[in-house]
Design a protein around this motif. Structure first.
Motif, short mmCIF file in Angstrom:
data_model
loop_
_atom_site.label_atom_id
_atom_site.label_comp_id
_atom_site.label_asym_id
_atom_site.label_seq_id
_atom_site.Cartn_x
_atom_site.Cartn_y
_atom_site.Cartn_z
N ASP A 116 -49.13 -53.04 33.56
CA ASP A 116 -49.74 -54.35 33.26
C ASP A 116 -51.22 -54.21 32.96
N GLN A 117 -51.91 -53.37 33.72
CA GLN A 117 -53.34 -53.20 33.51
C GLN A 117 -53.62 -52.38 32.24
N LEU A 118 -52.69 -51.51 31.89
CA LEU A 118 -52.85 -50.68 30.70
C LEU A 118 -52.67 -51.49 29.41
N ARG A 119 -52.02 -52.66 29.54
CA ARG A 119 -51.66 -53.45 28.36
C ARG A 119 -52.22 -54.87 28.38
N ASP A 120 -53.22 -55.14 29.21
CA ASP A 120 -53.67 -56.52 29.38
C ASP A 120 -54.86 -56.90 28.49
N ASP A 121 -55.25 -56.05 27.55
CA ASP A 121 -56.38 -56.31 26.65
C ASP A 121 -57.70 -56.52 27.39
N ASN A 122 -57.80 -55.96 28.57
CA ASN A 122 -59.02 -56.09 29.39
C ASN A 122 -59.57 -54.69 29.64
N LEU A 123 -60.75 -54.41 29.11
CA LEU A 123 -61.33 -53.07 29.26
C LEU A 123 -61.89 -52.82 30.65
N GLU A 124 -61.89 -53.84 31.50
CA GLU A 124 -62.38 -53.67 32.87
C GLU A 124 -61.28 -53.21 33.82
N THR A 125 -60.02 -53.33 33.40
CA THR A 125 -58.90 -52.88 34.25
C THR A 125 -58.40 -51.54 33.74
N TYR A 126 -57.53 -50.88 34.51
CA TYR A 126 -57.07 -49.56 34.11
C TYR A 126 -55.83 -49.15 34.88
N TRP A 127 -55.11 -48.20 34.27
CA TRP A 127 -54.04 -47.48 34.98
C TRP A 127 -54.68 -46.36 35.78
N GLN A 128 -54.27 -46.25 37.04
CA GLN A 128 -54.69 -45.10 37.85
C GLN A 128 -53.45 -44.38 38.34
N SER A 129 -53.35 -43.12 38.00
CA SER A 129 -52.21 -42.32 38.45
C SER A 129 -52.32 -42.06 39.95
N ASP A 130 -51.22 -41.63 40.53
CA ASP A 130 -51.21 -41.35 41.97
C ASP A 130 -50.21 -40.23 42.24
N GLY A 131 -50.48 -39.07 41.65
CA GLY A 131 -49.55 -37.95 41.80
C GLY A 131 -50.14 -36.69 41.19
N SER A 132 -49.29 -35.70 41.00
CA SER A 132 -49.74 -34.43 40.47
C SER A 132 -49.74 -34.45 38.94
N GLN A 133 -50.56 -33.61 38.34
CA GLN A 133 -50.60 -33.48 36.89
C GLN A 133 -49.39 -32.69 36.39
N PRO A 134 -48.95 -32.94 35.14
CA PRO A 134 -49.54 -33.87 34.17
C PRO A 134 -49.17 -35.33 34.48
N HIS A 135 -50.08 -36.23 34.13
CA HIS A 135 -49.83 -37.66 34.28
C HIS A 135 -49.27 -38.19 32.96
N LEU A 136 -48.16 -38.93 33.03
CA LEU A 136 -47.40 -39.28 31.83
C LEU A 136 -47.35 -40.78 31.59
N VAL A 137 -47.51 -41.16 30.32
CA VAL A 137 -47.24 -42.52 29.85
C VAL A 137 -46.08 -42.42 28.87
N ASN A 138 -44.98 -43.10 29.18
CA ASN A 138 -43.78 -43.05 28.34
C ASN A 138 -43.62 -44.38 27.60
N ILE A 139 -43.47 -44.31 26.28
CA ILE A 139 -43.34 -45.49 25.43
C ILE A 139 -42.03 -45.34 24.66
N GLN A 140 -41.03 -46.18 24.99
CA GLN A 140 -39.69 -46.03 24.42
C GLN A 140 -39.31 -47.27 23.61
N PHE A 141 -38.92 -47.04 22.36
CA PHE A 141 -38.49 -48.12 21.47
C PHE A 141 -36.97 -48.19 21.44
N ARG A 142 -36.46 -49.38 21.17
CA ARG A 142 -35.00 -49.59 21.13
C ARG A 142 -34.40 -49.07 19.84
N ARG A 143 -35.22 -48.91 18.82
CA ARG A 143 -34.74 -48.36 17.55
C ARG A 143 -35.79 -47.38 17.02
N LYS A 144 -35.39 -46.55 16.09
CA LYS A 144 -36.33 -45.58 15.53
C LYS A 144 -37.44 -46.34 14.81
#
Length: 217
Positions: free
Chosen positions: A59-87
């Motif tokens: 939600d913070q990664l996609r809220d159009d607000n540059l003051e918020t952010y995604w913060q990971s909480d685990g070991s590297q590599p940290h992953l962002v997965n973006i999956q579309f329903r069609r090619k």
């Protein structure tokens, strides 16, 4: 003393020569949207993360607000997965990072993988605008960032320099500044090219007044 001062000055000059240039910021993606040549399609995808601190996720990664952010909480590599329903055709990724605010949480090395699903992702070579700005035109498999503060534009093209077509994009943070463990990303946007009308090419309406009436109601 003069010899010591001269040696010190020499070391300083050598240090300055080997210091990499800071990553230059790209334009605000909204400027791309106003040209009418691309469209943001992140809302058409399912987003997931390898980890996140509660309250600092998609939600913070996609809220159009540059003051918020995604913060990971685990070991590297940290992953962002973006999956579309069609090619889907994807032309550009835009990532906002802010070293001035995030320091050791700021990514320093990023990889982008594409494929049909998690099982056949392949790392792509990035002909990114950052390399071009720093005088390195050769494509690279990993994006090296130096204290970025602003938008990072990453064109996603195939070997023929055409936008890629894919079901899935994975952004992997491989390292952070100062060897930081967890990472911050403030925004990610995904753009597809806008196709010309099959009836004919018309002038693009990019002024604010025209943009208000571009949709049929």
């Amino acid at each position: 003393m003069r010899g010591g001062a001269t040696a010190g000055a020499g070391r300083l000059r050598r240090s300055e020569m080997t210091t990499p240039n800071k990553t230059p910021p790209g334009a605000d993606p909204k400027q791309l949207e106003r040209t009418g040549t691309v469209r943001e399609i992140g809302s058409q995808a399912v987003w997931s993360l390898s980890s996140c601190k509660p309250g600092f996720g998609v939600d913070q990664l996609r809220d159009d607000n540059l003051e918020t952010y995604w913060q990971s909480d685990g070991s590297q590599p940290h992953l962002v997965n973006i999956q579309f329903r069609r090619k889907t055709t994807v032309k550009t990724l835009c990532i906002y990072a802010d070293y001035k605010s995030d320091e050791s949480y700021t990514p320093s090395k990023i990889s982008v993988r594409v494929g049909n699903n998690f099982h056949n992702l392949q790392e792509i070579r990035l002909q990114h605008t950052i390399c071009q700005a720093q005088g390195n035109s050769a494509p690279a498999k990993q994006l090296e960032l130096v204290e970025p503060s602003g938008w990072i534009h990453v064109p996603l093209t195939d070997t023929h320099k055409k936008p890629i077509r894919t079901f899935m994009i994975q952004i992997a943070v491989l390292a952070n500044h100062q060897n930081g463990r967890d990472t911050h990303m403030r925004q990610i946007k995904v753009y597809t090219p806008v196709e010309e009308s099959s009836i004919g090419k018309f002038p693009r309406c990019t002024t604010i007044d025209f943009m208000m009436y571009r949709s049929i109601r």
